[in-house]
Design a protein around this motif. Sequence first.
Motif, PDB file in Angstrom:
ATOM      1  N   GLY A   1       1.753  15.816  11.269  1.00 33.80           N
ATOM      2  CA  GLY A   1       2.372  14.649  10.650  1.00 33.80           C
ATOM      3  C   GLY A   1       2.014  14.511   9.176  1.00 33.80           C
ATOM      4  N   TYR A   2       0.835  14.978   8.799  1.00 33.22           N
ATOM      5  CA  TYR A   2       0.405  14.868   7.402  1.00 33.22           C
ATOM      6  C   TYR A   2       1.226  15.778   6.486  1.00 33.22           C
ATOM      7  N   THR A   3       1.393  17.029   6.883  1.00 30.24           N
ATOM      8  CA  THR A   3       2.163  17.943   6.031  1.00 30.24           C
ATOM      9  C   THR A   3       3.641  17.567   6.051  1.00 30.24           C
ATOM     10  N   ALA A   4       4.112  17.050   7.186  1.00 35.00           N
ATOM     11  CA  ALA A   4       5.490  16.564   7.243  1.00 35.00           C
ATOM     12  C   ALA A   4       5.666  15.382   6.287  1.00 35.00           C
ATOM     13  N   ALA A   5       4.700  14.479   6.271  1.00 30.49           N
ATOM     14  CA  ALA A   5       4.759  13.327   5.366  1.00 30.49           C
ATOM     15  C   ALA A   5       4.784  13.780   3.916  1.00 30.49           C
ATOM     16  N   LEU A   6       3.977  14.768   3.593  1.00 27.63           N
ATOM     17  CA  LEU A   6       3.928  15.271   2.228  1.00 27.63           C
ATOM     18  C   LEU A   6       5.276  15.865   1.820  1.00 27.63           C
ATOM     19  N   GLN A   7       5.857  16.666   2.689  1.00 31.08           N
ATOM     20  CA  GLN A   7       7.164  17.257   2.385  1.00 31.08           C
ATOM     21  C   GLN A   7       8.238  16.172   2.231  1.00 31.08           C
ATOM     22  N   LEU A   8       8.268  15.229   3.152  1.00 29.46           N
ATOM     23  CA  LEU A   8       9.287  14.173   3.114  1.00 29.46           C
ATOM     24  C   LEU A   8       9.123  13.265   1.900  1.00 29.46           C
ATOM     25  N   LEU A   9       7.891  12.911   1.576  1.00 27.45           N
ATOM     26  CA  LEU A   9       7.652  12.071   0.404  1.00 27.45           C
ATOM     27  C   LEU A   9       8.025  12.822  -0.871  1.00 27.45           C
ATOM     28  N   TYR A  10       7.657  14.078  -0.961  1.00 27.27           N
ATOM     29  CA  TYR A  10       8.006  14.918  -2.110  1.00 27.27           C
ATOM     30  C   TYR A  10       9.520  14.978  -2.281  1.00 27.27           C
ATOM     31  N   ASP A  11      10.242  15.244  -1.200  1.00 26.08           N
ATOM     32  CA  ASP A  11      11.703  15.296  -1.249  1.00 26.08           C
ATOM     33  C   ASP A  11      12.298  13.971  -1.691  1.00 26.08           C
ATOM     34  N   HIS A  12      11.751  12.884  -1.158  1.00 26.54           N
ATOM     35  CA  HIS A  12      12.226  11.543  -1.536  1.00 26.54           C
ATOM     36  C   HIS A  12      12.026  11.305  -3.042  1.00 26.54           C
ATOM     37  N   LEU A  13      10.862  11.679  -3.537  1.00 24.10           N
ATOM     38  CA  LEU A  13      10.573  11.485  -4.956  1.00 24.10           C
ATOM     39  C   LEU A  13      11.488  12.337  -5.834  1.00 24.10           C
ATOM     40  N   LEU A  14      11.805  13.527  -5.394  1.00 26.83           N
ATOM     41  CA  LEU A  14      12.735  14.386  -6.154  1.00 26.83           C
ATOM     42  C   LEU A  14      14.136  13.782  -6.198  1.00 26.83           C
TER      43      LEU A  14
ATOM     44  N   ALA B   1      -5.544  -7.249   3.438  1.00 28.82           N
ATOM     45  CA  ALA B   1      -5.928  -6.988   2.050  1.00 28.82           C
ATOM     46  C   ALA B   1      -5.463  -5.591   1.638  1.00 28.82           C
ATOM     47  N   LEU B   2      -5.573  -4.629   2.558  1.00 26.56           N
ATOM     48  CA  LEU B   2      -5.071  -3.283   2.284  1.00 26.56           C
ATOM     49  C   LEU B   2      -3.562  -3.304   2.090  1.00 26.56           C
ATOM     50  N   ARG B   3      -2.869  -4.035   2.939  1.00 26.93           N
ATOM     51  CA  ARG B   3      -1.418  -4.156   2.800  1.00 26.93           C
ATOM     52  C   ARG B   3      -1.047  -4.689   1.411  1.00 26.93           C
ATOM     53  N   ASP B   4      -1.723  -5.746   0.976  1.00 29.24           N
ATOM     54  CA  ASP B   4      -1.443  -6.323  -0.338  1.00 29.24           C
ATOM     55  C   ASP B   4      -1.680  -5.304  -1.455  1.00 29.24           C
ATOM     56  N   ALA B   5      -2.778  -4.551  -1.341  1.00 28.67           N
ATOM     57  CA  ALA B   5      -3.089  -3.547  -2.363  1.00 28.67           C
ATOM     58  C   ALA B   5      -2.029  -2.439  -2.378  1.00 28.67           C
ATOM     59  N   LEU B   6      -1.615  -1.997  -1.199  1.00 27.97           N
ATOM     60  CA  LEU B   6      -0.580  -0.960  -1.123  1.00 27.97           C
ATOM     61  C   LEU B   6       0.736  -1.459  -1.718  1.00 27.97           C
ATOM     62  N   GLU B   7       1.105  -2.674  -1.364  1.00 27.25           N
ATOM     63  CA  GLU B   7       2.358  -3.238  -1.857  1.00 27.25           C
ATOM     64  C   GLU B   7       2.354  -3.355  -3.382  1.00 27.25           C
ATOM     65  N   SER B   8       1.204  -3.667  -3.936  1.00 28.04           N
ATOM     66  CA  SER B   8       1.118  -3.833  -5.390  1.00 28.04           C
ATOM     67  C   SER B   8       1.254  -2.513  -6.142  1.00 28.04           C
ATOM     68  N   MET B   9       1.109  -1.388  -5.450  1.00 24.70           N
ATOM     69  CA  MET B   9       1.189  -0.078  -6.104  1.00 24.70           C
ATOM     70  C   MET B   9       2.604   0.245  -6.584  1.00 24.70           C
ATOM     71  N   ARG B  10       3.609  -0.336  -5.951  1.00 25.41           N
ATOM     72  CA  ARG B  10       5.017  -0.153  -6.341  1.00 25.41           C
ATOM     73  C   ARG B  10       5.455   1.312  -6.363  1.00 25.41           C
ATOM     74  N   VAL B  11       4.996   2.078  -5.362  1.00 20.10           N
ATOM     75  CA  VAL B  11       5.422   3.461  -5.188  1.00 20.10           C
ATOM     76  C   VAL B  11       5.774   3.656  -3.714  1.00 20.10           C
ATOM     77  N   PRO B  12       6.558   4.686  -3.388  1.00 16.86           N
ATOM     78  CA  PRO B  12       6.870   4.937  -1.976  1.00 16.86           C
ATOM     79  C   PRO B  12       5.607   5.318  -1.198  1.00 16.86           C
ATOM     80  N   ILE B  13       5.535   4.809   0.025  1.00 16.64           N
ATOM     81  CA  ILE B  13       4.376   5.036   0.898  1.00 16.64           C
ATOM     82  C   ILE B  13       4.872   5.538   2.244  1.00 16.64           C
ATOM     83  N   VAL B  14       4.165   6.533   2.781  1.00 17.98           N
ATOM     84  CA  VAL B  14       4.434   7.011   4.136  1.00 17.98           C
ATOM     85  C   VAL B  14       3.190   6.750   4.973  1.00 17.98           C
ATOM     86  N   GLU B  15       3.385   6.082   6.105  1.00 16.02           N
ATOM     87  CA  GLU B  15       2.303   5.771   7.042  1.00 16.02           C
ATOM     88  C   GLU B  15       2.279   6.857   8.117  1.00 16.02           C
ATOM     89  N   VAL B  16       1.092   7.411   8.353  1.00 19.46           N
ATOM     90  CA  VAL B  16       0.935   8.500   9.318  1.00 19.46           C
ATOM     91  C   VAL B  16      -0.043   8.089  10.408  1.00 19.46           C
TER      92      VAL B  16
END
Length: 145
Positions: A130-143, A83-98
Motif C-alpha cells: 500500500g505504501y508504494t502504491a500510495a507513492l505512485q498514485l500521489l506522484y501521478d496525481h501531482l503530475l 490535532a494531527l488532522r488539523d495540522a495535516l489540513e493546514s498543509m494544503r497539499v494532497p494527502i494519501v492515508e495508508v
Amino acid sequence: MRILLIHGPNLNMLGQRQPEIYGRVSMKKINELCRQKAEELGCELVIMQSNHEGFIIDFLQENFGNCDGIIINPGALTHYGLALRDALESMRVPIVEVHLSNVYAREEWRHKSVIAPIVLGQITGFGYRGYTAALQLLYDHLLDR
C-alpha cells in the motif's frame, strides 16, 4: 517533487507486532522499498516515524510550504488524532492515508477515521504494498495538476 512519508505510533514495530494482521515486513524494509520507488520516479522522499502526535505535528510544521504531498499511516491516531488532522489540513497539499490491514473488516472502532475527510484517498488492506502504491498514485496525481 518532495513528498513526506509519515509513520504513526507503533509502526516502528512492524514485522514483530501482530504479524498475522500487519505482516512480517519491517518499517525499515517498507522505507527501503519506498526510497527505491521514489528514486525510480525521480522525486524526493522524506521519511519519519513517531509514537507521539506532537512530534508528528512539529515535523509537519517544519515542512510547511516545503512539500508537494504527504503519505501517512497515522496508526491509532487515525481514530482520535484531531490535532494531527488539523495540522495535516493546514498543509494544503494532497494527502494519501495508508493502512496495512483493512480497517473496515476489523473492530467497529477502527472504521472511523478523523483523517479521511481531508485526504485525497485511502489505501487499506494491501499490507506493505500500500505504501508504494500510495507513492505512485500521489506522484501521478501531482503530475496531473
